[in-house]
Write a protein that holds these residues in place. Structure first.
Motif, PDB file in Angstrom:
ATOM      1  N   ILE A   1       0.855  -1.189   0.000  1.00 24.07           N
ATOM      2  CA  ILE A   1       0.000   0.000   0.000  1.00 24.07           C
ATOM      3  C   ILE A   1       0.886   1.232   0.000  1.00 24.07           C
ATOM      4  O   ILE A   1       1.822   1.331   0.799  1.00 24.07           O
ATOM      5  CB  ILE A   1      -0.925   0.025   1.234  1.00 24.07           C
ATOM      6  CG1 ILE A   1      -1.810  -1.226   1.264  1.00 24.07           C
ATOM      7  CG2 ILE A   1      -1.782   1.280   1.243  1.00 24.07           C
ATOM      8  CD1 ILE A   1      -2.639  -1.348   2.525  1.00 24.07           C
ATOM      9  N   LYS A   2       0.619   2.159  -0.905  1.00 21.26           N
ATOM     10  CA  LYS A   2       1.326   3.434  -0.912  1.00 21.26           C
ATOM     11  C   LYS A   2       0.399   4.476  -0.304  1.00 21.26           C
ATOM     12  O   LYS A   2      -0.604   4.859  -0.903  1.00 21.26           O
ATOM     13  CB  LYS A   2       1.731   3.846  -2.329  1.00 21.26           C
ATOM     14  CG  LYS A   2       2.539   5.137  -2.340  1.00 21.26           C
ATOM     15  CD  LYS A   2       2.938   5.555  -3.744  1.00 21.26           C
ATOM     16  CE  LYS A   2       3.728   6.864  -3.692  1.00 21.26           C
ATOM     17  NZ  LYS A   2       4.112   7.323  -5.041  1.00 21.26           N
ATOM     18  N   ARG A   3       0.732   4.912   0.883  1.00 16.14           N
ATOM     19  CA  ARG A   3      -0.150   5.812   1.624  1.00 16.14           C
ATOM     20  C   ARG A   3      -0.098   7.217   1.044  1.00 16.14           C
ATOM     21  O   ARG A   3       0.939   7.690   0.592  1.00 16.14           O
ATOM     22  CB  ARG A   3       0.251   5.850   3.093  1.00 16.14           C
ATOM     23  CG  ARG A   3       0.326   4.483   3.750  1.00 16.14           C
ATOM     24  CD  ARG A   3      -1.046   3.882   3.973  1.00 16.14           C
ATOM     25  NE  ARG A   3      -0.943   2.541   4.567  1.00 16.14           N
ATOM     26  CZ  ARG A   3      -1.974   1.803   4.906  1.00 16.14           C
ATOM     27  NH1 ARG A   3      -3.211   2.262   4.726  1.00 16.14           N
ATOM     28  NH2 ARG A   3      -1.819   0.596   5.421  1.00 16.14           N
ATOM     29  N   GLY A   4      -1.249   7.889   1.115  1.00 17.44           N
ATOM     30  CA  GLY A   4      -1.336   9.250   0.613  1.00 17.44           C
ATOM     31  C   GLY A   4      -0.952  10.296   1.636  1.00 17.44           C
ATOM     32  O   GLY A   4      -0.906  11.479   1.326  1.00 17.44           O
ATOM     33  N   HIS A   5      -0.672   9.862   2.870  1.00 18.94           N
ATOM     34  CA  HIS A   5      -0.313  10.804   3.931  1.00 18.94           C
ATOM     35  C   HIS A   5       0.662  10.113   4.865  1.00 18.94           C
ATOM     36  O   HIS A   5       0.655   8.878   4.980  1.00 18.94           O
ATOM     37  CB  HIS A   5      -1.565  11.261   4.692  1.00 18.94           C
ATOM     38  CG  HIS A   5      -1.383  12.545   5.448  1.00 18.94           C
ATOM     39  ND1 HIS A   5      -0.887  12.578   6.728  1.00 18.94           N
ATOM     40  CD2 HIS A   5      -1.629  13.837   5.105  1.00 18.94           C
ATOM     41  CE1 HIS A   5      -0.845  13.841   7.147  1.00 18.94           C
ATOM     42  NE2 HIS A   5      -1.291  14.631   6.170  1.00 18.94           N
ATOM     43  N   SER A   6       1.491  10.878   5.545  1.00 14.08           N
ATOM     44  CA  SER A   6       2.521  10.295   6.410  1.00 14.08           C
ATOM     45  C   SER A   6       2.150  10.279   7.876  1.00 14.08           C
ATOM     46  O   SER A   6       2.887   9.733   8.699  1.00 14.08           O
ATOM     47  CB  SER A   6       3.834  11.074   6.228  1.00 14.08           C
ATOM     48  OG  SER A   6       3.654  12.444   6.578  1.00 14.08           O
ATOM     49  N   THR A   7       1.010  10.869   8.229  1.00 17.61           N
ATOM     50  CA  THR A   7       0.603  10.943   9.639  1.00 17.61           C
ATOM     51  C   THR A   7      -0.649  10.129   9.922  1.00 17.61           C
ATOM     52  O   THR A   7      -0.747   9.471  10.949  1.00 17.61           O
ATOM     53  CB  THR A   7       0.363  12.411  10.050  1.00 17.61           C
ATOM     54  OG1 THR A   7       1.587  13.131   9.929  1.00 17.61           O
ATOM     55  CG2 THR A   7      -0.142  12.499  11.483  1.00 17.61           C
ATOM     56  N   ARG A   8      -1.591  10.146   9.005  1.00 15.21           N
ATOM     57  CA  ARG A   8      -2.846   9.425   9.197  1.00 15.21           C
ATOM     58  C   ARG A   8      -3.069   8.472   8.027  1.00 15.21           C
ATOM     59  O   ARG A   8      -2.642   8.744   6.905  1.00 15.21           O
ATOM     60  CB  ARG A   8      -4.020  10.396   9.316  1.00 15.21           C
ATOM     61  CG  ARG A   8      -4.031  11.482   8.259  1.00 15.21           C
ATOM     62  CD  ARG A   8      -5.145  12.484   8.464  1.00 15.21           C
ATOM     63  NE  ARG A   8      -5.009  13.639   7.611  1.00 15.21           N
ATOM     64  CZ  ARG A   8      -5.320  13.690   6.326  1.00 15.21           C
ATOM     65  NH1 ARG A   8      -5.808  12.602   5.719  1.00 15.21           N
ATOM     66  NH2 ARG A   8      -5.163  14.796   5.628  1.00 15.21           N
ATOM     67  N   ALA A   9      -3.750   7.362   8.297  1.00 15.11           N
ATOM     68  CA  ALA A   9      -3.909   6.326   7.270  1.00 15.11           C
ATOM     69  C   ALA A   9      -5.298   5.709   7.347  1.00 15.11           C
ATOM     70  O   ALA A   9      -5.922   5.653   8.413  1.00 15.11           O
ATOM     71  CB  ALA A   9      -2.847   5.240   7.449  1.00 15.11           C
ATOM     72  N   TRP A  10      -5.768   5.248   6.163  1.00 12.65           N
ATOM     73  CA  TRP A  10      -7.010   4.483   6.081  1.00 12.65           C
ATOM     74  C   TRP A  10      -6.692   3.000   6.268  1.00 12.65           C
ATOM     75  O   TRP A  10      -5.714   2.490   5.715  1.00 12.65           O
ATOM     76  CB  TRP A  10      -7.675   4.670   4.721  1.00 12.65           C
ATOM     77  CG  TRP A  10      -7.830   6.081   4.264  1.00 12.65           C
ATOM     78  CD1 TRP A  10      -7.115   6.709   3.283  1.00 12.65           C
ATOM     79  CD2 TRP A  10      -8.766   7.048   4.742  1.00 12.65           C
ATOM     80  NE1 TRP A  10      -7.545   8.008   3.128  1.00 12.65           N
ATOM     81  CE2 TRP A  10      -8.555   8.244   4.005  1.00 12.65           C
ATOM     82  CE3 TRP A  10      -9.758   7.015   5.723  1.00 12.65           C
ATOM     83  CZ2 TRP A  10      -9.311   9.393   4.230  1.00 12.65           C
ATOM     84  CZ3 TRP A  10     -10.509   8.168   5.932  1.00 12.65           C
ATOM     85  CH2 TRP A  10     -10.288   9.323   5.197  1.00 12.65           C
ATOM     86  N   VAL A  11      -7.545   2.310   7.001  1.00 12.01           N
ATOM     87  CA  VAL A  11      -7.393   0.864   7.176  1.00 12.01           C
ATOM     88  C   VAL A  11      -8.760   0.214   6.962  1.00 12.01           C
ATOM     89  O   VAL A  11      -9.689   0.435   7.747  1.00 12.01           O
ATOM     90  CB  VAL A  11      -6.853   0.499   8.581  1.00 12.01           C
ATOM     91  CG1 VAL A  11      -6.802  -1.012   8.754  1.00 12.01           C
ATOM     92  CG2 VAL A  11      -5.468   1.104   8.801  1.00 12.01           C
ATOM     93  N   ASN A  12      -8.881  -0.562   5.903  1.00 10.31           N
ATOM     94  CA  ASN A  12     -10.143  -1.261   5.641  1.00 10.31           C
ATOM     95  C   ASN A  12     -10.344  -2.371   6.659  1.00 10.31           C
ATOM     96  O   ASN A  12      -9.424  -3.148   6.941  1.00 10.31           O
ATOM     97  CB  ASN A  12     -10.135  -1.881   4.246  1.00 10.31           C
ATOM     98  CG  ASN A  12     -10.115  -0.834   3.147  1.00 10.31           C
ATOM     99  OD1 ASN A  12      -9.058  -0.472   2.652  1.00 10.31           O
ATOM    100  ND2 ASN A  12     -11.279  -0.358   2.770  1.00 10.31           N
ATOM    101  N   VAL A  13     -11.545  -2.474   7.211  1.00 10.54           N
ATOM    102  CA  VAL A  13     -11.847  -3.558   8.145  1.00 10.54           C
ATOM    103  C   VAL A  13     -12.983  -4.441   7.643  1.00 10.54           C
ATOM    104  O   VAL A  13     -13.073  -5.615   8.010  1.00 10.54           O
ATOM    105  CB  VAL A  13     -12.164  -3.029   9.565  1.00 10.54           C
ATOM    106  CG1 VAL A  13     -11.000  -2.213  10.098  1.00 10.54           C
ATOM    107  CG2 VAL A  13     -13.446  -2.223   9.594  1.00 10.54           C
TER     108      VAL A  13
END
Length: 770
Positions: A465-477
């Motif tokens: 996964i290449k995150r779009g932000h370095s502080t907050r992230a989406w996590v699918n559950v």
């Protein structure tokens, strides 16, 4: 009766327990010793519901629709008081041409082997409660968040798997079918002392998915297995013709494009690991230089943004591609309708263009067509370009997209994202594919799994996964939705609900924590349904407690989530938000309408009063929490009186933030065909009135922060004022204040609020939260 266990791999449980003293609480140790087992279990089991005598119960996972509670304003002929609802188990939703046995090649298993069914029930209970011991305040200790592996190490009778936390490894399904070859005769490369062929058959007969835990009797001796399924190996066959009757299309003989006479060309793709390119195919007319750059344009909700991050990870991690934005240092808008015409732009043209689409609003399909036009023209001119349409429009339109734009190379339903690497390999060989059939979720998919000898669950298994932000992230559950509200297209384009295992979710969060992330947002179209598709069932409150208790200190400090459904929202979730230190005090509770008849027509499953009961409980237990919502104006049949009930509910709640929409008829939804549609001018008037009231309430809710000092997580620089930085409170309110983003990004700071705006706050730093 079966013979007693005499295999040297299964020692006497009393001897086993002597070897692990000091590793587990005394009470649990006593229960593990056969001499004390009967008395220890007796007190515990007296309060437990009796399980079926069958080792595996055949559960029907179909809900029912009560017509008394969920009728619409259109005429309904009631032939029965109850009728069968849509399939809700992932395996039941598969088509006959794409069924479980033709998809699931293997499962990664762990087990705990114990002497009796009572012991198996006890251990399962401890596992489901996150390590809490029955009748005690004590918690069964574990260091890595995986209670099951610790239990296997401490009490399992299987010496071969015990040292590895009950690891059996990849086990092939005896029912796996390949095309027309029928059921293959599989030989599992596992030790006979671990698990018998009969037990393996029982596992796959249940059509398991990742996160399921089964209780099965040992068929080769006394004892019982608790078997956990960590993941599935789904084997796609994109190089073979699609099965008859399948919605999937694999076209290996593409025709010349009208108006140009050119055969559509795509660049060649090579997966870094796992798939060997076919040399014969690579020498065909479709072979052109390897792809280097990609461009992704994303429209829609947070789920689509998270999907695009996974696609970018696959592009870069599996295919070795680079983002075109990284080359030209641009940040184009996310809406595909804003894309620049390639011929009029001096920017480099990507080798792969992917549109990740949304269909929740009207005209979504036309926006996609408008975005595709210039790139289709480029491809007709003979330029080697891979065009991919993904997301909800792709799933909704399917083959129709290929008929409208034969230049498209791949139509990709969201459920096929884990396999995008190997699908593009086929595109590079000249194939045109449409992948929209239902699918079983897998943490990885098939491209990283080659053969039995190379499959290693303990390696990096998830799709990168290449995150779009370095502080907050989406996590699918949890993926999909089973609700089928009469206005909503989501169940049709996102499929049935499929929950990820708690362990997989935690591992993703731990990776984020190790990378310095401070906040995660858990995603699900109906997040309160988390775990109800699992065996045994889990709950979203269980997940919140599990993550809060297992994320290391001084790492991820904030857990958010979206989106809740009032029908399934529980008091335990309110308690979790109110009491767990990492879970933010923010509730996203869509209400959609205030009138009970409109809610009934929408098939929402709750009323004005039941919704307000939830709000009152939130205010009582978490008085400073923010409450956000969604509302639809002008739903078919909504009278002015009914609309007033929506305004009444808004006045009573006073939402911190409200997402407002005018009703839009969507394809394949029930309400779209009703004859009581509301005129657009009436919808527009009601939408404006709702938005005005929502803004008034939002300002009131902002003003409660004036003069307070609040904790803010610094996220970015203010794009409109480079001297300011911005972040959010725990309740989700955006805050702007002076500061150096390079020094403070990712830090928790204390900010005094000096100004309250409708949707944001302004303040100054007082001190770091630390």
């Amino acid at each position: 009766p079966p013979p007693p266990i005499t295999n040297s791999n299964r020692p006497d449980q009393t001897i086993l327990c002597r070897g692990i003293q000091g590793m587990m609480p005394r009470m649990f140790l006593a229960l593990a010793v056969p001499g004390y087992l009967h008395h220890g279990v007796e007190a515990w089991s007296a309060s437990q519901p009796k399980a079926s005598a069958s080792a595996i119960s055949s559960m029907s996972l179909h809900s029912t629709l009560d017509l008394d509670d969920a009728t619409t304003s259109t005429d309904v002929t009631v032939t029965s008081r109850r009728k069968t609802w849509f399939p809700i188990h992932p395996a039941d939703a598969l088509s006959p041409s794409n069924d479980y046995n033709s998809l699931v090649k293997s499962a990664y298993l762990r087990h705990v082997l114990v002497a009796s069914e009572e012991m198996a029930d006890l251990i399962l209970d401890v596992y489901l409660k996150g390590g809490s011991l029955p009748g005690k305040e004590e918690t069964y200790g574990q260091a890595d968040g995986d209670v099951f592996t610790r239990l296997a190490k401490d009490v399992s009778l299987c010496i071969d798997s015990r040292k590895d936390g009950g690891k059996i490894g990849w086990v092939d399904s005896p029912f796996y079918q390949v095309s027309d070859l029928g059921i293959l005769d599989k030989t599992n490369s596992v030790l006979s002392g671990m698990i018998s062929p009969d037990v393996i058959r029982m596992v796959f007969q249940e059509r398991v998915k990742g996160g399921d835990v089964l209780k099965i009797p040992a068929t080769d001796g006394d004892g019982w297995h608790l078997i956990r399924v960590d993941d599935l190996h789904i084997q796609l066959q994109p190089s073979s013709p699609a099965a008859a009757g399948s919605k999937n299309i694999i076209n290996k003989n593409r025709k010349k494009l009208k108006g140009s006479g050119n055969v559509p060309l795509s660049p060649k793709f090579v997966i870094n690991k796992g798939i060997e390119d076919d040399e014969k195919q690579s020498k065909t007319i479709y072979s052109v230089p390897n792809a280097q750059y990609y461009k992704i344009l994303t429209a829609g909700c947070q789920m689509n943004v998270a999907d695009s991050e996974r696609i970018m990870g696959a592009f870069e991690g599996e295919l070795g591609l680079k983002s075109l934005d990284s080359l030209n240092d641009t940040n184009d808008g996310v809406d595909p309708s804003l894309i620049a015409t390639p011929k009029s732009s001096k920017k480099p043209i990507p080798d792969v263009l992917l549109l990740n689409t949304c269909t929740i609003r009207d005209h979504a399909e036309q926006k996609v067509y408008d975005a595709l036009g210039p790139y289709a023209a480029l491809k007709r001119s003979g330029h080697p370009l891979a065009i991919v349409v993904a997301g909800c429009v792709a799933q909704q339109e399917g083959e129709a997209l290929l008929r409208r734009f034969p230049e498209i190379d791949l139509v990709l339903g969201p459920q096929y994202i884990p396999w995008i690497g190997e699908l593009l390999v086929e595109v590079g060989k000249g194939s045109q594919l449409c992948m929209t059939e239902s699918m079983i979720w897998s943490e990885k998919g098939g491209s990283g799994v080659v053969d039995d000898s190379s499959r290693d669950k303990d390696g990096d298994w998830m799709v990168p996964i290449k995150r779009g932000h370095s502080t907050r992230a989406w996590v699918n559950v949890i993926y999909g939705c089973n609700e089928h509200c009469t206005y909503c297209v989501v169940p049709g384009v996102r499929g049935v609900e499929q929950s990820r295992s708690m362990e997989a979710i935690l591992q993703e969060c731990l990776q984020l924590a190790a990378s310095g992330y401070k906040e995660v947002t858990l995603l699900g179209q109906n997040i309160d349904a988390y775990g109800r598709d699992m065996t045994p069932r889990r709950t979203f409150a269980d997940l919140l407690h599990y993550l809060n208790g297992n994320l290391p200190p001084d790492t991820i400090s904030r857990i958010r989530y979206v989106t809740s459904h009032p029908r399934y929202f529980s008091d335990r979730v309110i308690d979790a938000v109110a009491n767990l230190d990492k879970v933010c005090e923010c509730f996203h509770m869509p209400f959609q309408a205030g009138d009970d008849q409109v809610l009934k027509d929408m098939r929402r499953g709750y009323s004005y009063d039941s919704y307000m009961n939830i709000i009152r409980k939130i205010r009582a237990k978490a008085p400073d929490a923010s409450i956000c919502g969604d509302v639809i104006c002008g739903f078919p049949g909504e009278t002015e009186e009914a609309f007033q009930r929506t305004l009444d509910l808004m006045e009573e709640v006073k939402f911190d933030n409200l997402n407002t929409f005018a009703y839009s008829p969507r394809p394949n939804t029930e309400a779209a065909g009703w004859d009581n549609q509301i005129p657009p001018e009436v919808q527009s008037d009601r939408l404006q009135r709702v938005q005005a009231l929502a803004a008034k309430h939002a300002l009131t809710r902002s003003q409660r922060y004036l003069g307070r000092v609040v904790e803010v997580l610094v996220e970015d620089r203010n794009p409109k004022n480079r001297d300011e930085i911005m972040g959010r409170t725990r309740q989700g309110r955006q805050v702007f204040f002076p500061g150096n983003v390079n020094e403070l990004k990712g830090e928790l700071v204390m900010v005094e609020i000096l100004e309250a705006r409708t949707w944001s706050l302004v303040g100054k730093i007082v001190d770091h939260a630390k």
